[in-house]
Design an enzyme around this catalytic site. Structure first.
Site, PDB file in Angstrom:
ATOM      1  N   THR A 165      -4.199  -4.107  21.607  1.00 21.06           N
ATOM      2  CA  THR A 165      -3.475  -5.575  21.961  1.00 21.06           C
ATOM      3  C   THR A 165      -2.318  -5.227  22.600  1.00 21.06           C
ATOM      4  O   THR A 165      -1.529  -4.329  22.274  1.00 21.06           O
ATOM      5  CB  THR A 165      -3.425  -6.392  20.490  1.00 21.06           C
ATOM      6  OG1 THR A 165      -2.621  -7.479  21.075  1.00 21.06           O
ATOM      7  CG2 THR A 165      -2.335  -5.872  19.706  1.00 21.06           C
TER       8      THR A 165
ATOM      9  N   HIS B 102      -4.718   1.935   5.116  1.00 22.31           N
ATOM     10  CA  HIS B 102      -4.573   3.142   4.125  1.00 22.31           C
ATOM     11  C   HIS B 102      -5.628   3.368   3.145  1.00 22.31           C
ATOM     12  O   HIS B 102      -5.566   4.700   2.787  1.00 22.31           O
ATOM     13  CB  HIS B 102      -3.034   2.967   3.419  1.00 22.31           C
ATOM     14  CG  HIS B 102      -2.412   4.362   3.301  1.00 22.31           C
ATOM     15  ND1 HIS B 102      -2.899   5.613   3.267  1.00 22.31           N
ATOM     16  CD2 HIS B 102      -0.994   4.548   3.089  1.00 22.31           C
ATOM     17  CE1 HIS B 102      -2.137   6.441   3.192  1.00 22.31           C
ATOM     18  NE2 HIS B 102      -0.970   5.736   2.879  1.00 22.31           N
TER      19      HIS B 102
END
Length: 399
Positions: A318, A370
């Protein structure tokens, strides 16, 4: 002969849609392949066209109503166009000019109730269609006694008769696309262990390369312009090969490692952010990437992206820099495990070999899940992007 006009067949990921805009009214003549109605889903706006020349006989699903896959939304009379157009020819000239305007049924009814000239209302719908919202928001000029004078001064501010001290509010329903965007953003923040790591990249090598070859590139590739996104897509593909976890996704208790790079490129539209996907981006040339991104941008602006264009994707890029963003933390696009954020290029003083040099720098942000991607891999992935952009020859050599 009556024909049933049905909603398109929605994919399994789309439960239903809603009627956005009827481009034709009951009894109005329609030519083959002319747009009849727009159906908005939580991903794209689908256009339903006339199957033949004829007349729209009956609207079964008005604007705003929910429709299911393959549900009948209207009845169409084939071959009746000439009969319907005859009365229209007999209308006065002012009426004919009004017909040239595209007005939704709900907007037309409100125009008649309020006595507003349709020509005075600016249409914001697809293709300039005047919607009900346009009529509600229409603010007439303070004086209508001198229309010619008003026309002569289009830049003059329009006076609105609002009682002193009154605070105006506007309430409109959230579009299905905006609702879906909101749901996905909440889903990403609630169901992932999202972190963001940052770095900065010297854009001078790429900018110099672009300046040197942009004219030759455009001539050699039929007008396709050389932009920055092509470099970042190629760099991302190379980095994804080195760090497969960043290109993977979580499916329940399983990790799915993808042996290909389908890179989504976020595109901003009036209705919200959409992410069309570059399939097998690792096999695409720089020219093909730039051409495809430009095509997606134009189709997104016109609402012409298909479901297939936005399905899948293993990684997303993006670019908030085009709007002036200096630094941000992009949100994941589930089930992907990472998203790269590009930002504004800004001249900054940098220390180079013990000297202060002004360089065009860009902050990069990598948000990652994560649960699957360790901090070490995320940081090294972003450093790989940085190294490839600061030395573009490495993209070609894949080193």
């Amino acid at each position: 002969m009556s024909i049933e006009i049905k909603a398109p067949t929605f994919p399994e990921s789309v439960a239903d849609g809603s009627i956005a805009t009827w481009h034709k009214q009951v009894g109005e003549a329609v030519l083959r392949d002319e747009p009849l109605v727009d159906i908005e889903t939580d991903k794209v706006v689908l256009e339903v066209v006339a199957p033949a020349d004829g007349v729209l006989k009956e609207i079964l699903k008005p604007e705003g109503e929910t429709v299911l896959s393959d549900e009948v939304v209207a009845l169409f009379e084939e071959g009746a166009a000439s009969a319907a157009s005859a009365p229209a020819e007999a209308e006065a000239a002012p009426a004919a000019s009004a017909q040239d305007l595209k007005i939704s049924p709900a907007a037309r009814k409100m125009l008649e109730e309020k006595g507003i000239d349709a020509a005075a209302v600016t249409g914001t719908g697809k293709g300039g269609v005047i919607t009900k919202e346009d009529v509600v928001n229409h603010k007439p000029a303070a004086s209508t006694s001198a229309p010619s004078a008003a026309a002569a001064k289009p830049s003059a501010p329009v006076a609105v008769d609002v009682p002193a001290g009154e605070r105006v509010e506007k309430r409109v329903p959230m579009t299905r696309l905006r609702k879906r965007i909101a749901e996905r953003l909440l889903e990403a923040t609630h169901t992932t262990a999202m972190l963001t790591t940052f770095n900065e990249v010297n854009m001078k090598p790429v900018m110099d390369l672009r300046s040197q070859y942009k004219d030759l590139f455009e001539k050699s590739h039929n007008g396709t312009r050389l932009g920055f996104m092509g470099f970042f897509v190629k760099a991302a593909c190379e980095a994804l090969k080195r760090f497969p976890a960043v290109n993977a996704s979580i499916d329940g208790d399983d990790v799915v490692y993808h042996g290909f790079q389908d890179v989504g490129v976020a595109v901003s539209t009036e209705k919200g952010l959409v992410v069309p996907v570059l399939r097998d981006a690792e096999n695409m040339s720089m020219a093909k990437i730039e051409e495809k991104i430009r095509e997606y941008g134009l189709r997104a602006k016109d609402g012409k992206l298909s479901m297939e264009d936005m399905t899948g994707g293993t990684f997303t890029i993006t670019n908030g820099g085009v709007f002036g963003s200096l630094l941000s933390t992009p949100i994941l696009n589930p089930p992907q495990t990472a998203i790269l954020g590009m930002h504004k290029i800004q001249d900054r003083p940098m220390a180079v070999n013990g000297e202060v040099v002004i360089l065009p720098m860009m902050y990069l942000a990598l948000s990652y899940d994560h649960r699957l991607v360790d901090g070490k891999d995320a940081v090294q992935f972003l450093v790989a992007i940085k190294d490839l952009i600061e030395d573009p020859a490495r993209i070609l050599l894949e080193v």
